[in-house]
Design a protein around this motif. Structure first.
Motif, PDB file in Angstrom:
ATOM      1  N   SER A 170       0.859  -1.185   0.000  1.00 58.52           N
ATOM      2  CA  SER A 170       0.000   0.000   0.000  1.00 58.52           C
ATOM      3  C   SER A 170       0.889   1.226   0.000  1.00 58.52           C
ATOM      4  O   SER A 170       2.007   1.195   0.541  1.00 58.52           O
ATOM      5  CB  SER A 170      -0.936   0.006   1.211  1.00 58.52           C
ATOM      6  N   ARG A 172       1.373   5.524   0.525  1.00 59.87           N
ATOM      7  CA  ARG A 172       0.873   6.770   1.101  1.00 59.87           C
ATOM      8  C   ARG A 172       1.007   7.854   0.045  1.00 59.87           C
ATOM      9  O   ARG A 172       1.993   7.906  -0.687  1.00 59.87           O
ATOM     10  CB  ARG A 172       1.649   7.140   2.360  1.00 59.87           C
ATOM     11  N   ASN A 281       7.400   5.438  -1.047  1.00 59.04           N
ATOM     12  CA  ASN A 281       6.063   5.825  -0.584  1.00 59.04           C
ATOM     13  C   ASN A 281       5.262   4.654  -0.029  1.00 59.04           C
ATOM     14  O   ASN A 281       4.033   4.750   0.125  1.00 59.04           O
ATOM     15  CB  ASN A 281       5.291   6.504  -1.706  1.00 59.04           C
ATOM     16  N   ASN A 283       3.720   2.171   2.709  1.00 56.58           N
ATOM     17  CA  ASN A 283       3.331   2.262   4.118  1.00 56.58           C
ATOM     18  C   ASN A 283       4.036   1.177   4.922  1.00 56.58           C
ATOM     19  O   ASN A 283       4.400   0.137   4.398  1.00 56.58           O
ATOM     20  CB  ASN A 283       1.809   2.090   4.247  1.00 56.58           C
TER      21      ASN A 283
END
Length: 283
Positions: A170, A172, A281, A283
Protein backbone atom coordinates in the motif's frame (compact mmCIF):
# COMPACT_ATOMS: atom_id res chain seq x y z
CA UNK A 1 18.21 7.39 -42.85
CA UNK A 2 17.59 3.92 -41.44
CA UNK A 3 20.73 4.16 -39.29
CA UNK A 4 19.83 7.52 -37.74
CA UNK A 5 16.29 6.53 -36.73
CA UNK A 6 15.73 6.17 -32.97
CA UNK A 7 13.23 3.36 -33.67
CA UNK A 8 10.94 4.91 -31.05
CA UNK A 9 7.85 3.83 -32.97
CA UNK A 10 6.01 7.15 -32.92
CA UNK A 11 5.83 7.34 -36.72
CA UNK A 12 4.23 3.88 -36.69
CA UNK A 13 1.74 4.83 -33.96
CA UNK A 14 0.52 7.95 -35.80
CA UNK A 15 0.78 6.64 -39.39
CA UNK A 16 -2.68 6.95 -40.99
CA UNK A 17 -2.14 3.91 -43.21
CA UNK A 18 -0.38 1.66 -40.69
CA UNK A 19 3.05 1.41 -42.30
CA UNK A 20 5.51 -0.32 -39.93
CA UNK A 21 8.53 1.74 -40.89
CA UNK A 22 10.61 0.42 -37.98
CA UNK A 23 10.56 -3.11 -39.39
CA UNK A 24 11.51 -1.76 -42.80
CA UNK A 25 14.52 0.04 -41.31
CA UNK A 26 15.58 -3.04 -39.33
CA UNK A 27 15.53 -5.04 -42.56
CA UNK A 28 17.70 -2.44 -44.30
CA UNK A 29 20.18 -2.54 -41.43
CA UNK A 30 20.30 -6.32 -41.58
CA UNK A 31 21.13 -6.25 -45.28
CA UNK A 32 24.14 -4.02 -44.61
CA UNK A 33 25.35 -5.57 -41.35
CA UNK A 34 28.91 -6.84 -41.54
CA UNK A 35 29.26 -10.36 -40.09
CA UNK A 36 30.98 -10.17 -36.71
CA UNK A 37 32.89 -12.86 -34.88
CA UNK A 38 31.59 -13.13 -31.33
CA UNK A 39 33.12 -15.18 -28.51
CA UNK A 40 30.22 -17.17 -27.08
CA UNK A 41 32.30 -19.10 -24.51
CA UNK A 42 30.99 -16.86 -21.71
CA UNK A 43 27.48 -18.11 -22.39
CA UNK A 44 28.37 -21.69 -21.43
CA UNK A 45 29.92 -20.68 -18.10
CA UNK A 46 27.17 -18.31 -16.94
CA UNK A 47 24.59 -19.79 -14.58
CA UNK A 48 21.91 -18.64 -12.19
CA UNK A 49 23.08 -17.35 -8.79
CA UNK A 50 23.02 -19.63 -5.75
CA UNK A 51 19.49 -20.63 -4.93
CA UNK A 52 18.34 -20.39 -8.53
CA UNK A 53 16.46 -23.68 -8.41
CA UNK A 54 13.03 -22.12 -8.13
CA UNK A 55 9.60 -23.35 -7.22
CA UNK A 56 6.76 -22.73 -9.63
CA UNK A 57 5.60 -19.82 -7.47
CA UNK A 58 8.96 -18.07 -7.57
CA UNK A 59 9.50 -14.88 -9.53
CA UNK A 60 12.64 -14.68 -11.66
CA UNK A 61 13.79 -11.04 -11.80
CA UNK A 62 15.95 -10.08 -14.79
CA UNK A 63 17.32 -6.54 -14.39
CA UNK A 64 19.15 -6.23 -17.72
CA UNK A 65 22.23 -4.23 -18.72
CA UNK A 66 20.83 -0.72 -18.31
CA UNK A 67 19.30 -1.44 -14.91
CA UNK A 68 22.61 -2.98 -13.81
CA UNK A 69 24.22 0.37 -14.66
CA UNK A 70 21.53 2.13 -12.60
CA UNK A 71 21.48 0.25 -9.27
CA UNK A 72 18.98 2.66 -7.70
CA UNK A 73 16.38 0.86 -9.85
CA UNK A 74 17.25 -2.74 -8.98
CA UNK A 75 17.62 -1.76 -5.31
CA UNK A 76 14.15 -0.22 -5.34
CA UNK A 77 12.64 -3.22 -7.15
CA UNK A 78 14.08 -5.70 -4.68
CA UNK A 79 12.97 -3.49 -1.76
CA UNK A 80 9.38 -3.57 -2.99
CA UNK A 81 9.48 -7.32 -3.62
CA UNK A 82 10.94 -7.98 -0.17
CA UNK A 83 8.38 -5.75 1.55
CA UNK A 84 5.58 -7.50 -0.33
CA UNK A 85 6.89 -10.92 0.70
CA UNK A 86 7.50 -12.03 -2.87
CA UNK A 87 9.62 -15.17 -3.32
CA UNK A 88 12.05 -14.28 -6.09
CA UNK A 89 15.48 -14.99 -7.55
CA UNK A 90 17.58 -12.15 -8.95
CA UNK A 91 18.68 -13.79 -12.20
CA UNK A 92 21.50 -11.39 -13.12
CA UNK A 93 22.46 -9.88 -9.76
CA UNK A 94 26.13 -10.51 -10.53
CA UNK A 95 25.89 -9.68 -14.22
CA UNK A 96 24.44 -11.68 -17.07
CA UNK A 97 23.80 -11.97 -20.75
CA UNK A 98 22.22 -9.09 -22.67
CA UNK A 99 18.62 -9.69 -23.71
CA UNK A 100 19.65 -9.31 -27.38
CA UNK A 101 17.50 -6.35 -28.36
CA UNK A 102 20.39 -3.94 -29.14
CA UNK A 103 21.71 -6.47 -31.65
CA UNK A 104 18.25 -6.91 -33.14
CA UNK A 105 17.91 -3.14 -33.57
CA UNK A 106 21.29 -3.13 -35.32
CA UNK A 107 20.13 -5.84 -37.73
CA UNK A 108 22.42 -8.52 -36.24
CA UNK A 109 19.81 -11.24 -35.86
CA UNK A 110 22.16 -14.27 -35.72
CA UNK A 111 24.23 -12.87 -32.84
CA UNK A 112 21.06 -11.89 -30.99
CA UNK A 113 19.69 -15.40 -31.41
CA UNK A 114 22.73 -16.87 -29.64
CA UNK A 115 22.02 -14.68 -26.62
CA UNK A 116 18.32 -15.48 -26.76
CA UNK A 117 19.04 -19.21 -26.84
CA UNK A 118 21.25 -19.13 -23.73
CA UNK A 119 18.91 -16.85 -21.77
CA UNK A 120 15.99 -19.12 -22.64
CA UNK A 121 17.88 -22.13 -21.25
CA UNK A 122 18.63 -20.29 -18.00
CA UNK A 123 15.07 -19.10 -17.55
CA UNK A 124 13.58 -22.55 -18.17
CA UNK A 125 16.16 -24.19 -15.88
CA UNK A 126 15.05 -21.88 -13.06
CA UNK A 127 11.61 -23.49 -12.91
CA UNK A 128 10.02 -20.06 -12.41
CA UNK A 129 6.65 -19.33 -13.95
CA UNK A 130 6.97 -15.53 -13.94
CA UNK A 131 9.79 -13.48 -15.51
CA UNK A 132 9.86 -9.94 -14.10
CA UNK A 133 11.58 -7.12 -16.02
CA UNK A 134 12.46 -3.56 -14.98
CA UNK A 135 13.64 -2.48 -18.44
CA UNK A 136 11.11 -1.89 -21.25
CA UNK A 137 13.78 -2.73 -23.84
CA UNK A 138 14.25 -6.18 -22.28
CA UNK A 139 10.50 -6.54 -21.74
CA UNK A 140 9.71 -6.04 -25.40
CA UNK A 141 12.29 -8.53 -26.65
CA UNK A 142 11.34 -11.20 -24.10
CA UNK A 143 7.71 -10.87 -25.18
CA UNK A 144 8.35 -10.89 -28.91
CA UNK A 145 11.54 -12.82 -29.62
CA UNK A 146 11.71 -15.53 -26.96
CA UNK A 147 9.88 -18.86 -26.84
CA UNK A 148 8.83 -18.83 -23.19
CA UNK A 149 5.51 -20.64 -23.42
CA UNK A 150 4.21 -21.37 -19.93
CA UNK A 151 6.20 -18.51 -18.39
CA UNK A 152 4.51 -15.16 -17.84
CA UNK A 153 6.60 -12.15 -18.90
CA UNK A 154 5.65 -9.05 -16.89
CA UNK A 155 7.02 -5.52 -16.49
CA UNK A 156 7.41 -4.16 -12.98
CA UNK A 157 4.81 -1.44 -13.58
CA UNK A 158 2.27 -4.19 -14.25
CA UNK A 159 3.41 -6.36 -11.36
CA UNK A 160 3.47 -3.55 -8.78
CA UNK A 161 -0.05 -2.60 -9.87
CA UNK A 162 -1.10 -6.20 -9.15
CA UNK A 163 0.64 -6.13 -5.76
CA UNK A 164 -1.20 -2.94 -4.87
CA UNK A 165 -4.60 -4.18 -6.04
CA UNK A 166 -4.16 -7.43 -4.10
CA UNK A 167 -3.24 -5.52 -0.93
CA UNK A 168 0.30 -6.87 -0.69
CA UNK A 169 1.64 -3.31 -0.81
CA UNK A 170 0.00 0.00 0.00
CA UNK A 171 1.20 3.50 -0.75
CA UNK A 172 0.87 6.77 1.10
CA UNK A 173 0.01 9.76 -1.05
CA UNK A 174 2.71 12.39 -0.66
CA UNK A 175 0.70 15.01 -2.53
CA UNK A 176 3.73 15.64 -4.74
CA UNK A 177 2.87 16.65 -8.30
CA UNK A 178 4.16 13.86 -10.56
CA UNK A 179 4.32 13.56 -14.33
CA UNK A 180 4.87 10.18 -15.94
CA UNK A 181 6.97 9.77 -19.08
CA UNK A 182 5.81 6.88 -21.29
CA UNK A 183 8.95 5.01 -22.40
CA UNK A 184 8.76 4.20 -26.12
CA UNK A 185 9.24 0.43 -25.78
CA UNK A 186 6.79 0.11 -22.89
CA UNK A 187 4.07 2.41 -24.20
CA UNK A 188 3.97 2.36 -27.99
CA UNK A 189 5.96 -0.88 -28.04
CA UNK A 190 3.90 -2.95 -25.60
CA UNK A 191 0.77 -0.93 -24.87
CA UNK A 192 1.41 -0.53 -21.13
CA UNK A 193 -0.13 2.79 -20.12
CA UNK A 194 -2.73 2.24 -17.40
CA UNK A 195 -0.77 0.38 -14.70
CA UNK A 196 2.05 2.89 -14.04
CA UNK A 197 -0.49 5.71 -13.86
CA UNK A 198 -2.72 3.79 -11.45
CA UNK A 199 0.19 3.17 -9.07
CA UNK A 200 1.61 6.69 -9.30
CA UNK A 201 -1.84 8.17 -8.64
CA UNK A 202 -1.70 6.44 -5.26
CA UNK A 203 1.72 7.95 -4.52
CA UNK A 204 1.07 11.57 -5.49
CA UNK A 205 -0.91 13.96 -7.69
CA UNK A 206 -0.46 12.66 -11.22
CA UNK A 207 -0.55 15.16 -14.09
CA UNK A 208 -0.06 14.53 -17.80
CA UNK A 209 2.57 15.81 -20.19
CA UNK A 210 1.52 17.84 -23.21
CA UNK A 211 1.87 14.76 -25.41
CA UNK A 212 1.54 11.35 -23.79
CA UNK A 213 0.50 7.74 -24.35
CA UNK A 214 0.98 6.95 -28.08
CA UNK A 215 2.23 10.49 -28.75
CA UNK A 216 4.85 10.54 -25.98
CA UNK A 217 8.15 12.09 -27.12
CA UNK A 218 11.23 9.84 -27.12
CA UNK A 219 13.88 10.77 -24.53
CA UNK A 220 16.51 10.86 -27.29
CA UNK A 221 18.74 8.23 -25.74
CA UNK A 222 17.27 5.29 -27.63
CA UNK A 223 19.57 2.41 -28.53
CA UNK A 224 17.73 2.29 -31.85
CA UNK A 225 19.87 4.94 -33.54
CA UNK A 226 23.27 3.88 -34.82
CA UNK A 227 24.56 7.24 -36.05
CA UNK A 228 22.49 10.12 -34.57
CA UNK A 229 24.80 12.85 -33.26
CA UNK A 230 25.07 13.94 -29.63
CA UNK A 231 23.69 17.40 -30.47
CA UNK A 232 20.67 15.96 -32.27
CA UNK A 233 19.98 13.62 -29.35
CA UNK A 234 20.26 16.49 -26.86
CA UNK A 235 17.79 18.54 -28.89
CA UNK A 236 15.26 15.69 -28.74
CA UNK A 237 15.85 15.28 -24.99
CA UNK A 238 15.21 18.98 -24.33
CA UNK A 239 12.02 18.91 -26.41
CA UNK A 240 10.82 15.86 -24.47
CA UNK A 241 11.52 17.61 -21.17
CA UNK A 242 9.66 20.75 -22.30
CA UNK A 243 6.72 18.50 -23.10
CA UNK A 244 6.90 16.83 -19.66
CA UNK A 245 6.89 20.21 -17.90
CA UNK A 246 3.54 21.14 -19.52
CA UNK A 247 1.60 20.95 -16.22
CA UNK A 248 4.46 22.20 -14.00
CA UNK A 249 5.17 18.94 -12.13
CA UNK A 250 7.45 18.74 -9.11
CA UNK A 251 8.95 15.40 -10.18
CA UNK A 252 9.37 13.53 -13.46
CA UNK A 253 8.90 9.77 -13.25
CA UNK A 254 9.79 7.21 -15.88
CA UNK A 255 9.90 3.41 -16.00
CA UNK A 256 13.00 2.94 -18.17
CA UNK A 257 16.64 3.07 -17.02
CA UNK A 258 17.75 4.61 -20.33
CA UNK A 259 15.16 7.40 -20.09
CA UNK A 260 16.22 8.05 -16.48
CA UNK A 261 19.88 8.34 -17.50
CA UNK A 262 19.10 10.52 -20.53
CA UNK A 263 16.79 12.98 -18.77
CA UNK A 264 18.65 13.43 -15.48
CA UNK A 265 21.49 15.78 -16.61
CA UNK A 266 19.11 18.27 -18.27
CA UNK A 267 15.82 18.06 -16.36
CA UNK A 268 14.62 21.16 -14.47
CA UNK A 269 13.04 18.85 -11.87
CA UNK A 270 14.17 15.67 -10.13
CA UNK A 271 13.83 12.58 -12.35
CA UNK A 272 13.00 9.34 -10.56
CA UNK A 273 12.41 5.77 -11.54
CA UNK A 274 8.94 4.30 -11.05
CA UNK A 275 10.19 1.66 -8.58
CA UNK A 276 12.03 4.33 -6.59
CA UNK A 277 8.81 6.31 -6.12
CA UNK A 278 6.93 3.16 -5.07
CA UNK A 279 9.63 2.07 -2.61
CA UNK A 280 9.83 5.55 -1.04
CA UNK A 281 6.06 5.82 -0.58
CA UNK A 282 5.24 2.40 0.84
CA UNK A 283 3.33 2.26 4.12
Amino acid sequence: SADKCLMCGKCVAVCPVGVDSCNIKRSLRGQRAVPAKVDYSYFSTYSLPEGGESSQDRILYYAGCMTQLTPVISNAVTTVLDRAGVDFTFMDRNGGICCGRPLILAGRESQANEMIKRNTELIRESGAKVLLLSCPICYKVFRENYDLKGIRVVHYTEYFDELMRSGRISLRNSGEKLVYHDPCELGRGCGVYRQPRTVLSAAGELVEAGKHHDESICCGGSLGSLTLSYDDRKDITLKALDNLMYASPERIVTACPLCLKTFSPYAPRKVSDFAEVVANNMN
